[in-house]
Design a protein around this motif. Structure first.
Motif, PDB file in Angstrom:
ATOM      1  N   LEU A 151       3.474   7.927  -9.642  1.00 18.80           N
ATOM      2  CA  LEU A 151       2.574   8.744  -8.642  1.00 18.80           C
ATOM      3  C   LEU A 151       3.360   9.932  -8.358  1.00 18.80           C
ATOM      4  CD1 LEU A 151       2.110   5.498  -7.929  1.00 18.80           C
ATOM      5  CD2 LEU A 151       1.095   6.394  -5.953  1.00 18.80           C
ATOM      6  N   TYR A 152       2.497  11.203  -8.122  1.00 18.28           N
ATOM      7  CA  TYR A 152       3.350  12.563  -8.172  1.00 18.28           C
ATOM      8  C   TYR A 152       2.400  13.760  -7.461  1.00 18.28           C
ATOM      9  CZ  TYR A 152       0.295  13.142 -12.351  1.00 18.28           C
ATOM     10  OH  TYR A 152      -1.003  13.192 -13.045  1.00 18.28           O
ATOM     11  N   THR A 153       3.087  14.590  -7.251  1.00 15.81           N
ATOM     12  CA  THR A 153       2.302  15.793  -6.539  1.00 15.81           C
ATOM     13  C   THR A 153       2.430  16.984  -7.727  1.00 15.81           C
ATOM     14  OG1 THR A 153       4.285  16.671  -5.591  1.00 15.81           O
ATOM     15  CG2 THR A 153       2.990  15.252  -4.221  1.00 15.81           C
ATOM     16  N   ASP A 154       1.541  17.882  -7.331  1.00 13.77           N
ATOM     17  CA  ASP A 154       1.313  18.914  -8.153  1.00 13.77           C
ATOM     18  C   ASP A 154       2.380  19.824  -8.650  1.00 13.77           C
ATOM     19  OD1 ASP A 154       1.381  20.335  -5.924  1.00 13.77           O
ATOM     20  OD2 ASP A 154      -0.615  21.329  -5.882  1.00 13.77           O
ATOM     21  N   GLY A 155       3.563  19.398  -8.081  1.00 15.02           N
ATOM     22  CA  GLY A 155       4.756  20.152  -8.729  1.00 15.02           C
ATOM     23  C   GLY A 155       4.841  19.828 -10.011  1.00 15.02           C
ATOM     24  N   LEU A 156       4.437  18.284 -10.604  1.00 11.68           N
ATOM     25  CA  LEU A 156       4.430  18.195 -11.906  1.00 11.68           C
ATOM     26  C   LEU A 156       3.332  18.451 -12.794  1.00 11.68           C
ATOM     27  CD1 LEU A 156       6.011  16.206 -14.007  1.00 11.68           C
ATOM     28  CD2 LEU A 156       4.647  14.279 -13.079  1.00 11.68           C
ATOM     29  N   SER A 157       2.048  18.357 -12.120  1.00 12.35           N
ATOM     30  CA  SER A 157       0.884  18.596 -12.993  1.00 12.35           C
ATOM     31  C   SER A 157       0.595  20.099 -13.134  1.00 12.35           C
ATOM     32  CB  SER A 157      -0.402  17.986 -12.188  1.00 12.35           C
ATOM     33  OG  SER A 157      -0.311  18.621 -11.034  1.00 12.35           O
ATOM     34  N   GLU A 158       1.535  20.903 -12.266  1.00 12.93           N
ATOM     35  CA  GLU A 158       1.293  22.391 -12.561  1.00 12.93           C
ATOM     36  C   GLU A 158       2.612  23.085 -13.047  1.00 12.93           C
ATOM     37  OE1 GLU A 158      -1.580  24.140 -11.958  1.00 12.93           O
ATOM     38  OE2 GLU A 158      -2.550  22.218 -11.350  1.00 12.93           O
ATOM     39  N   ALA A 159       3.430  22.219 -13.615  1.00 16.85           N
ATOM     40  CA  ALA A 159       4.568  22.776 -13.825  1.00 16.85           C
ATOM     41  C   ALA A 159       4.357  23.552 -15.159  1.00 16.85           C
ATOM     42  CB  ALA A 159       5.680  21.634 -14.011  1.00 16.85           C
ATOM     43  N   ARG A 160       4.779  24.772 -15.477  1.00 19.72           N
ATOM     44  CA  ARG A 160       4.504  25.435 -16.657  1.00 19.72           C
ATOM     45  C   ARG A 160       5.698  25.889 -17.217  1.00 19.72           C
ATOM     46  NH1 ARG A 160      -1.213  26.347 -16.794  1.00 19.72           N
ATOM     47  NH2 ARG A 160      -2.135  25.771 -15.206  1.00 19.72           N
ATOM     48  N   THR A 161       5.676  26.345 -18.568  1.00 19.55           N
ATOM     49  CA  THR A 161       6.755  27.236 -19.217  1.00 19.55           C
ATOM     50  C   THR A 161       6.467  28.466 -18.833  1.00 19.55           C
ATOM     51  OG1 THR A 161       5.483  27.578 -21.248  1.00 19.55           O
ATOM     52  CG2 THR A 161       6.645  25.613 -21.137  1.00 19.55           C
ATOM     53  N   PRO A 162       7.582  29.678 -18.998  1.00 18.44           N
ATOM     54  CA  PRO A 162       7.469  30.916 -18.762  1.00 18.44           C
ATOM     55  C   PRO A 162       6.040  31.546 -19.395  1.00 18.44           C
ATOM     56  CG  PRO A 162       9.619  30.670 -19.102  1.00 18.44           C
ATOM     57  CD  PRO A 162       9.034  29.346 -19.438  1.00 18.44           C
ATOM     58  N   GLY A 163       5.572  30.881 -20.639  1.00 22.53           N
ATOM     59  CA  GLY A 163       4.559  31.279 -21.209  1.00 22.53           C
ATOM     60  C   GLY A 163       3.310  30.789 -20.936  1.00 22.53           C
ATOM     61  N   ARG A 190       0.794  -1.193   0.003  1.00 21.16           N
ATOM     62  CA  ARG A 190       0.023  -0.021   0.080  1.00 21.16           C
ATOM     63  C   ARG A 190       0.932   1.317   0.204  1.00 21.16           C
ATOM     64  NH1 ARG A 190      -5.134  -1.788   3.934  1.00 21.16           N
ATOM     65  NH2 ARG A 190      -6.216  -3.003   2.648  1.00 21.16           N
ATOM     66  N   LEU A 191       0.686   2.217  -0.714  1.00 20.77           N
ATOM     67  CA  LEU A 191       1.326   3.452  -1.138  1.00 20.77           C
ATOM     68  C   LEU A 191       0.472   4.570  -0.810  1.00 20.77           C
ATOM     69  CD1 LEU A 191       2.984   2.540  -4.527  1.00 20.77           C
ATOM     70  CD2 LEU A 191       4.290   2.755  -2.614  1.00 20.77           C
ATOM     71  N   ILE A 192       1.087   5.717  -0.389  1.00 20.89           N
ATOM     72  CA  ILE A 192       0.361   6.856  -0.152  1.00 20.89           C
ATOM     73  C   ILE A 192       1.281   7.847  -0.691  1.00 20.89           C
ATOM     74  CG2 ILE A 192       1.016   7.197   2.339  1.00 20.89           C
ATOM     75  CD1 ILE A 192      -1.574   8.939   2.858  1.00 20.89           C
ATOM     76  N   ILE A 193       0.609   9.112  -1.496  1.00 24.17           N
ATOM     77  CA  ILE A 193       1.098  10.165  -1.679  1.00 24.17           C
ATOM     78  C   ILE A 193       0.200  11.421  -1.694  1.00 24.17           C
ATOM     79  CG2 ILE A 193       0.772   9.974  -4.269  1.00 24.17           C
ATOM     80  CD1 ILE A 193       3.503  11.249  -4.743  1.00 24.17           C
ATOM     81  N   GLY A 194       0.664  12.483  -1.121  1.00 29.57           N
ATOM     82  CA  GLY A 194      -0.504  13.353  -0.775  1.00 29.57           C
ATOM     83  C   GLY A 194       0.472  14.975  -0.669  1.00 29.57           C
ATOM     84  N   ASP A 195      -0.433  15.875  -0.639  1.00 25.78           N
ATOM     85  CA  ASP A 195       0.033  17.006  -0.590  1.00 25.78           C
ATOM     86  C   ASP A 195      -0.981  17.886   0.332  1.00 25.78           C
ATOM     87  OD1 ASP A 195       1.158  19.764  -0.914  1.00 25.78           O
ATOM     88  OD2 ASP A 195       0.435  19.712  -2.967  1.00 25.78           O
TER      89      ASP A 195
END
Length: 349
Positions: free
Chosen positions: A265-277, A148-153
């Protein structure tokens, strides 16, 4: 020395005040009290020597000279004190960063490379360089039905977020091995956390139970995991649940996960990563190829490289935690009492 020569050449306008540039520059950029003291001493010596070529017998201008010396001496002392203060602050910040890193590692230590027949790799990156005091959390534990794994924020940053993350992890470690299923586990975590959260606080979590041929998922407001096989598949749930602290309604669902597949599994540091644009991080063929690297560690290192190139050093306010898991044929089969995922969102890879 150049300032002293210029001051002697230009008698009408004293340039001795520029002697303070050296001590203040050393204090501001090097934060070295000893070197600042030496520079200030040299400036004072030059200030004392300035009138030798600039005075004549009829007009020694002793009061002006004394004022200039006093200004240089006072400014040099101020530069030394400034350098010492900067140095003390830097030492205190380094100690705080070490304390934050130690606290974060004590609460959420790195996962082992193998647990219960499940291969694991983990990467953690703070949004604040040199610090790791945030709300990201992760853990893994073996149970009779699988790993069992857990990842959270936890919402926010700093001490409050760290405290909420610690409460979730403590509850997970106490109940993960005995909870009958992931839905019940999510309710237990929410119940344990209720007394610690404020009205607007919450913690997103993704729970996963990996068995030999499938993974069971419960998602409480967290970014969905990604399955890496012949393609990249985003494992969206049919009925996602609100986060912990906001009346979660968890519904376990099951998806195929073979020993040839990997699960990110990942946190929103990946899903919300954006270019300068403002463009979001793409789930494309490059990501698929990167996550299919020969080893899990190589895959995550490659993913961080892709992320850095995508953001082009664009500052982010989100911490990042990555877990890449791959089952082995030796894993015990788990129960098949949960609902099958109706379909995953396949990317263009």
């Amino acid at each position: 020395m150049a300032v002293a020569l210029a001051d002697e050449a230009v008698v009408a306008v004293s340039l001795s005040g520029f002697l303070l540039i050296g001590p203040f520059a050393v204090a501001h950029y090097l934060f070295n009290p000893r070197l600042t003291s030496l520079t200030a001493g040299l400036a004072l010596l030059l200030a004392l020597l300035l009138p030798v070529g600039g005075m004549d017998a009829a007009s020694p201008a002793i009061p002006d000279h004394l004022i200039r010396v006093l200004i240089v001496a006072t400014g040099g002392l101020w530069a030394v004190l400034t350098a010492r203060t900067h140095q003390e602050h830097r030492i205190a910040l380094k100690r705080l960063a070490r304390l934050a890193k130690t606290s974060q590692q004590a609460i959420s230590p790195p996962l082992p490379p193998e647990l219960g027949g499940l291969h694991l790799a983990t990467r953690i990156r703070s949004a604040t360089p040199g610090a790791r005091l945030g709300g990201d959390l992760h853990e893994a534990i073996t149970t009779p039905t699988g790993v069992r794994l857990i990842i959270g924020d936890a919402k926010g940053h700093g001490i409050d977020a760290l405290s909420h993350a610690a409460a979730v992890l403590a509850a997970f470690r106490q109940t993960a091995a005995t909870a009958p299923d992931l839905a019940r586990l999510a309710y237990l975590l929410d119940h344990r956390l209720a007394g610690d959260l404020g009205v607007e606080d919450f913690v997103t979590v993704l729970l996963a139970e990996v068995a030999r041929d499938h993974v069971t998922l419960v998602n409480c407001g967290h970014p969905p995991p990604i399955r890496i096989g012949s393609s990249l598949d985003v494992l969206d749930l049919r009925r996602p649940s609100p986060p912990l602290g906001l009346a979660p309604d968890p519904r376990p669902q099951r998806a195929r996960l073979l020993p040839t597949d990997r699960l990110l599994l990942y946190t929103d540091g990946l899903s919300e990563a954006r270019t300068p644009g403002g463009d979001m991080f793409p789930l494309d063929e490059r990501l698929h190829a990167t996550l299919a690297a020969p080893t899990l560690d190589q895959a995550l290192d490659g993913l961080l490289g892709l992320l850095d190139r995508h953001t082009a050093a664009n500052l982010t306010t989100d911490d990042l935690t990555l877990i890449l898991a791959q089952p082995t044929p030796s894993m015990l089969p788990g129960p098949h009492t949960v609902q099958q995922l109706p379909g995953s969102r396949r990317t263009s890879a």
